[in-house]
Design a protein around this motif. Structure first.
Motif, PDB file in Angstrom:
ATOM      1  N   ASN A 156       0.829  -1.210   0.000  1.00 52.06           N
ATOM      2  CA  ASN A 156       0.000   0.000   0.000  1.00 52.06           C
ATOM      3  C   ASN A 156       0.861   1.258   0.000  1.00 52.06           C
ATOM      4  O   ASN A 156       0.540   2.250  -0.671  1.00 52.06           O
ATOM      5  N   SER A 171      -8.121   7.177  -2.657  1.00 52.09           N
ATOM      6  CA  SER A 171      -7.726   6.032  -1.825  1.00 52.09           C
ATOM      7  C   SER A 171      -8.034   6.255  -0.354  1.00 52.09           C
ATOM      8  O   SER A 171      -8.072   5.306   0.430  1.00 52.09           O
ATOM      9  N   LYS A 175     -10.760   1.642  -0.697  1.00 50.73           N
ATOM     10  CA  LYS A 175      -9.613   0.746  -0.650  1.00 50.73           C
ATOM     11  C   LYS A 175      -9.912  -0.485  -1.499  1.00 50.73           C
ATOM     12  O   LYS A 175     -10.919  -1.159  -1.293  1.00 50.73           O
ATOM     13  N   ASP A 177      -8.088  -4.019  -2.968  1.00 49.50           N
ATOM     14  CA  ASP A 177      -6.959  -4.944  -3.001  1.00 49.50           C
ATOM     15  C   ASP A 177      -7.084  -5.823  -4.236  1.00 49.50           C
ATOM     16  O   ASP A 177      -7.951  -6.700  -4.293  1.00 49.50           O
TER      17      ASP A 177
END
Length: 243
Positions: A156, A171, A175, A177
């Motif tokens: 990150n 961001s 978030k 992933d």
């Protein structure tokens, strides 16, 4: 309203539209990645479940061996063998198994070194003593779970530093992933190699982690590997006393 004011308003609207366009594109991009992540999380969950099954099978085998050890040692002790040595050997193996399992499965390392050292000295086994000394000299042993969390934070940080201003702003609220991310795939490979005790493959994989931000994490990984190797050495040498 004069011409100058109209020009300023016009440029302001153009900039606003351009910023809105970038923001919308970023949101769409993040939403698409979110959908991909959801699909990949499902696959990842299935892989984790499979890994848990493997660990549980290994755990069952270990517990069976300990049970057999307890039974055989109990018989020997009843027959007049060294009762204290029998009990200490069983206790020692149990403590080592707890450390081994905590390293792979728990949130924190279950350190039993101080309890194990006196029991090891009774065995007069140089290989076990050397492994224990190396284990004792390691500082801040992280578990596999802690390594994963630290790896995610490092990723990150890397992506945040490389992202544009608009993405940095977004961001803070969204978030995502991306499990298809090459770096996250590398950690999955590292995790698999750890569970296979394939240290050579790990050395090859981490060779590509060139970002300077990874240096602290690589130090943690090296400590983890050293701990795992030494615990395995102690464990396998102790199993020789069962037969």
């Amino acid at each position: 309203m004069n011409d100058t004011q109209q020009k300023y308003i016009g440029w302001f609207l153009i900039i606003l539209l351009f910023a809105s366009y970038i923001t919308i594109n970023n949101i769409v991009f993040l939403k698409i990645n979110q959908q991909k992540s959801d699909d990949n999380i499902k696959v990842l969950t299935e892989n984790i479940d499979e890994l848990k099954m493997v660990l549980e099978v290994n755990q069952s085998r270990t517990e069976k061996r300990i049970f057999d050890l307890k039974r055989s040692q109990h018989t020997q002790c009843e027959q007049g063998d060294n009762n204290s040595r029998c009990k200490n050997l069983v206790k020692l193996l149990l403590l080592v198994v707890k450390m081994k399992n905590s390293l792979l499965r728990e949130a924190k390392f279950d350190n039993h070194i101080n309890s194990i050292k006196p029991l090891i000295s009774e065995l007069d086994d140089l290989e076990i003593e050397n492994a224990m000394n190396e284990l004792e000299n390691l500082k801040e042993i992280n578990t596999l779970r802690e390594l994963k969390l630290s790896f995610e934070k490092t990723i990150n940080t890397i992506y945040y530093n490389k992202s544009t201003l608009s993405k940095k702003i977004i961001s803070n609220w969204i978030k995502v992933d991306d499990r298809n991310d090459p770096l996250r795939i590398k950690f999955a490979e590292i995790e698999e190699s750890i569970n296979d005790n394939d240290w050579q493959s790990i050395a090859t994989i981490i060779g590509d982690l060139a970002h300077p931000e990874f240096k602290p994490w690589l130090n943690k990984l090296n400590v983890f590997i050293a701990a795992s190797k030494n615990i395995s050495t102690i464990y396998h040498h102790l199993l020789q006393y069962i037969s």
